[in-house]
Design an enzyme around this catalytic site. Structure first.
Site, short mmCIF file in Angstrom:
data_model
loop_
_atom_site.label_atom_id
_atom_site.label_comp_id
_atom_site.label_asym_id
_atom_site.label_seq_id
_atom_site.Cartn_x
_atom_site.Cartn_y
_atom_site.Cartn_z
N CYS A 1 -11.51 12.88 -3.10
CA CYS A 1 -10.05 12.73 -2.18
C CYS A 1 -10.01 14.52 -2.15
O CYS A 1 -9.17 14.72 -0.79
CB CYS A 1 -8.95 12.09 -2.49
N ASN B 1 -5.43 5.16 2.24
CA ASN B 1 -5.72 5.89 1.33
C ASN B 1 -7.47 6.29 1.67
O ASN B 1 -8.26 5.16 1.41
CB ASN B 1 -5.97 5.88 -0.16
N HIS C 1 -2.45 14.62 0.67
CA HIS C 1 -3.47 13.81 0.23
C HIS C 1 -2.21 12.46 0.72
O HIS C 1 -1.87 12.21 -0.27
CB HIS C 1 -4.13 13.91 -0.59
O1 UT7 Z 1 -5.86 9.10 -4.05
C1 UT7 Z 1 -6.07 9.13 -5.44
C2 UT7 Z 1 -6.43 7.27 -5.44
N1 UT7 Z 1 -5.12 6.46 -6.86
C3 UT7 Z 1 -3.97 6.90 -6.42
O2 UT7 Z 1 -3.72 8.03 -6.04
C4 UT7 Z 1 -3.27 6.12 -6.91
C5 UT7 Z 1 -1.52 6.40 -7.76
N2 UT7 Z 1 -1.32 5.12 -8.68
C6 UT7 Z 1 -0.39 4.64 -7.73
O3 UT7 Z 1 -0.21 4.76 -6.07
C7 UT7 Z 1 0.63 3.56 -8.29
O4 UT7 Z 1 -0.25 3.12 -9.68
C8 UT7 Z 1 -0.51 2.54 -8.03
C9 UT7 Z 1 0.52 1.78 -6.85
C10 UT7 Z 1 -1.32 2.08 -7.57
C11 UT7 Z 1 0.19 0.85 -8.29
O5 UT7 Z 1 1.73 0.65 -8.50
P1 UT7 Z 1 2.83 0.36 -10.21
O6 UT7 Z 1 4.07 0.81 -9.88
O7 UT7 Z 1 2.19 1.43 -11.09
O8 UT7 Z 1 2.10 -0.87 -10.72
P2 UT7 Z 1 1.81 -0.76 -12.03
O9 UT7 Z 1 -0.05 -0.91 -12.09
O10 UT7 Z 1 2.60 -1.10 -13.02
O11 UT7 Z 1 1.74 -2.54 -11.73
C12 UT7 Z 1 3.16 -3.23 -12.44
C13 UT7 Z 1 2.56 -5.18 -11.55
C14 UT7 Z 1 1.61 -5.53 -12.57
O12 UT7 Z 1 1.97 -7.15 -13.09
P3 UT7 Z 1 3.28 -7.09 -14.88
O13 UT7 Z 1 2.40 -7.14 -15.68
O14 UT7 Z 1 3.66 -6.52 -14.31
O15 UT7 Z 1 3.44 -8.74 -14.37
C15 UT7 Z 1 0.41 -5.71 -11.66
O16 UT7 Z 1 -0.32 -6.57 -11.94
O17 UT7 Z 1 2.32 -4.99 -10.28
C16 UT7 Z 1 0.88 -6.34 -10.38
N3 UT7 Z 1 0.01 -5.72 -9.35
C17 UT7 Z 1 0.34 -6.34 -8.00
N4 UT7 Z 1 0.45 -7.24 -7.69
C18 UT7 Z 1 0.80 -7.85 -6.57
C19 UT7 Z 1 -1.20 -4.77 -9.28
N5 UT7 Z 1 -1.42 -4.65 -7.88
C20 UT7 Z 1 -0.42 -5.20 -7.26
C21 UT7 Z 1 -0.75 -5.49 -5.85
N6 UT7 Z 1 0.27 -7.16 -5.39
N7 UT7 Z 1 -1.45 -5.15 -5.01
#
Ligand code: UT7
Length: 318
Positions: A110, A274, A244
């Site tokens: 990115c 993104n 970004h």
């Molecule tokens: O260009 C660089 C690219 N990437 C980034 O910049 C991404 C950086 N990271 C992020 O933006 C965040 O970490 C995310 C948006 C990807 C995820 O947010 P988070 O607050 O870190 O969520 P998490 O991974 O801790 O997941 C929390 C919960 C999980 O469920 P449990 O285990 O708590 O029951 C996931 O399974 O949310 C669940 N989950 C979803 N639920 C509904 C993960 N994805 C989804 C979804 N819809 N799409």
């Protein structure tokens, strides 16, 4: 002598998928996606090609700069991949535009647009060019696992381009690479070599979201502070901030820590998701067409991505 931005353009595929559309194929919701990321919808390739999107963005940038493909001395394409493994997107774009100059790709995740600006700075320093086209184009929907809700909802497809000409618009540019592929990567597809000992794998993007999140906020804050210290400028001197577009929560966390006024921090993530290297040139295009940039104003750009890579630049608008 370095460069100034002479014109910008951008393009998105016609098919729009909202969060509600994704909720029909995944266990997710508009509420989860919007509150965690600030994304409402993204554009995805159906009939378009990455080269076609790149050409549309490039033609708009060329028209804004008042030049033709024949005038170009170099084409640089930041992308994680074009329509082919080889030739690169630079070559297919050059063919599509009918240009005759050298063309290369830069894969820096990115941060590719910032890495491309560094390469272009070198091209101008060697007095090799009058006009350089930088076109970032990404077809990330092709490398997502559309059954993996934690990753696929974040990304979209799109292209952004700028035409650069000789000038003194570049005030600061610094890149960093911190080689670390485990948290964010996509692998080349498996071939069919009868001798390979590789374990079977897909080419889908793998991301450990929380690790990338921490890297992103930390990187934006430390690199922007470093840029201000090294140039003797203050955050008040930055009229426009273009970060970004990976996640609105990342942008907001960095904006608050750096005390950047909300109205100076421009965003398109709600509509595009993104779009990797294409996000910053797309923002440049949108803001310039809305008449937000005025001559002499400073643009602060900062990107981070797979690698890990990051880049920060300060440009003065011509
Ligand atoms: O260009 C660089 C690219 N990437 C980034 O910049 C991404 C950086 N990271 C992020 O933006 C965040 O970490 C995310 C948006 C990807 C995820 O947010 P988070 O607050 O870190 O969520 P998490 O991974 O801790 O997941 C929390 C919960 C999980 O469920 P449990 O285990 O708590 O029951 C996931 O399974 O949310 C669940 N989950 C979803 N639920 C509904 C993960 N994805 C989804 C979804 N819809 N799409």
């Amino acid at each position: 002598m370095s460069f100034s931005i002479l014109g910008a353009g951008s393009a998105l595929p016609s098919c729009v998928k909202t969060n509600d559309d994704l909720a029909q194929i995944l266990d997710t919701s508009d509420q989860w996606i919007y509150t965690r990321t600030g994304i409402r919808r993204r554009h995805v390739i159906t009939t378009e090609t990455i080269t076609g999107m790149a050409a549309e963005a490039a033609r708009k940038a060329l028209a804004a700069a008042g030049i033709t493909p024949e005038d170009l001395d170099y084409i640089v394409c930041p992308t994680v991949g074009g329509d082919y493994i080889t030739p690169g997107l630079g070559c297919t774009l050059q063919e599509e535009l009918g240009a005759h100059c050298p063309a290369i790709d830069i894969n820096a995740g990115c941060s590719g647009f910032l890495y491309s600006l560094d390469v272009v700075d070198g091209i101008f320093a060697r007095k090799k060019a009058r006009y350089v086209l930088v076109t970032a184009a990404e077809g990330l929907s092709r490398i997502m696992d559309w059954t993996e809700r934690s990753t696929c909802v974040l990304f979209g497809d799109g292209a952004g381009a700028v035409v650069l000409g000789e000038g003194d618009g570049l005030r600061y540019l610094k890149l960093r690479t911190q080689g670390c592929s485990a948290p964010l990567h996509g692998r080349f597809p498996m071939g069919n070599s009868p001798w390979t000992k590789e374990e079977p794998h897909t080419h889908f993007v793998h991301m450990e979201g929380q690790e990338v999140y921490k890297f992103a906020v930390n990187t934006i804050c430390t690199s922007v502070q470093e840029a201000l210290e090294e140039t003797g400028l203050s955050i008040d001197d930055m009229h426009h901030v273009l970060l970004h577009q990976a996640n609105m929560r990342i942008i907001e966390a960095a904006r608050r820590k750096l005390s950047i006024p909300e109205e100076r921090c421009h965003c398109c993530i709600e509509e595009t998701g993104n779009i990797s290297a294409a996000s910053i040139p797309t923002l440049i295009d949108r803001c310039s067409r809305e008449g937000l940039f005025h001559s002499g104003e400073n643009l602060l750009l900062c990107a981070f991505g797979a690698g890990f890579t990051s880049g920060t630049a300060i440009l003065t608008w011509k």
